[in-house]
Design a protein around this motif. Sequence first.
Motif, short mmCIF file in Angstrom:
data_model
loop_
_atom_site.label_atom_id
_atom_site.label_comp_id
_atom_site.label_asym_id
_atom_site.label_seq_id
_atom_site.Cartn_x
_atom_site.Cartn_y
_atom_site.Cartn_z
N ASP A 110 -51.06 36.56 9.32
CA ASP A 110 -50.00 36.65 8.32
C ASP A 110 -49.62 35.26 7.82
OD1 ASP A 110 -48.12 35.44 10.10
OD2 ASP A 110 -47.84 37.36 11.07
N ARG A 149 -46.39 33.88 7.93
CA ARG A 149 -45.01 33.62 8.33
C ARG A 149 -44.64 32.14 8.36
NH1 ARG A 149 -46.30 36.11 13.99
NH2 ARG A 149 -48.01 34.72 14.44
N TYR A 150 -45.62 31.23 8.55
CA TYR A 150 -45.33 29.80 8.60
C TYR A 150 -45.56 29.09 7.27
CZ TYR A 150 -45.47 30.74 13.59
OH TYR A 150 -45.25 31.26 14.83
N LYS A 173 -40.38 33.31 3.97
CA LYS A 173 -40.31 33.83 5.34
C LYS A 173 -39.35 32.97 6.16
CE LYS A 173 -43.64 36.90 4.88
NZ LYS A 173 -43.80 38.21 5.42
#
Length: 188
Positions: free
Chosen positions: A33, A35-36, A41
């Motif tokens: 994914d 997310r970072y 996010k």
Amino acid sequence: MQKIFFLLLLFLSGSLSAQQAADTWSNVPPAGDDRYTNPKKPLYAGPNGWYDFGEVRVAGVSSADLTYSFKGGFHLQTGMFIAVEPGAGLKAFHMDFGTEAPPGGTYQADKTADVKARKVKVFFTDLSRKNEVIEWSAGPGAGTVTVSGVNGFIYFKCRNVTLQPSGLNNSGISGQAVRVGFEGAVKP
């Protein structure tokens, strides 16, 4: 004739794509994914995916035997932006803009820092050898460093900045000029 032209055009476009892909740097390991790396996010960690991190690549100009490459912590310390090799390696890449908040834009690598004149002092140090300090520094016309603001981070990028040997112990293979590349981001 058209087939030859088409094949030549296809070959050239493939070669150019390969050259552009070679400049892609990333500190982010493959993940399932974003997310970072997605600024929307909650775990967003900067434009390269790792908070206060950077990648340094150094290569000798006249010999491929002189190389350094590491991903390490990237921080603002005593007015300079410094990327340090993790562990006991004792290698560091330094950028001094003469300010802790350089405005976005392109800066000329040089011996001195002057944010108003768009000059940045750039140097690389190797302290890993016993009782020796080996250092390379930029001079006029050495290359450029690009600074940009990306989603609340200061992002730095340079490629092929030429540094000249400047340490007392630069001799033998370490007495040659090097080219340095860097990419990293810090949270101001």
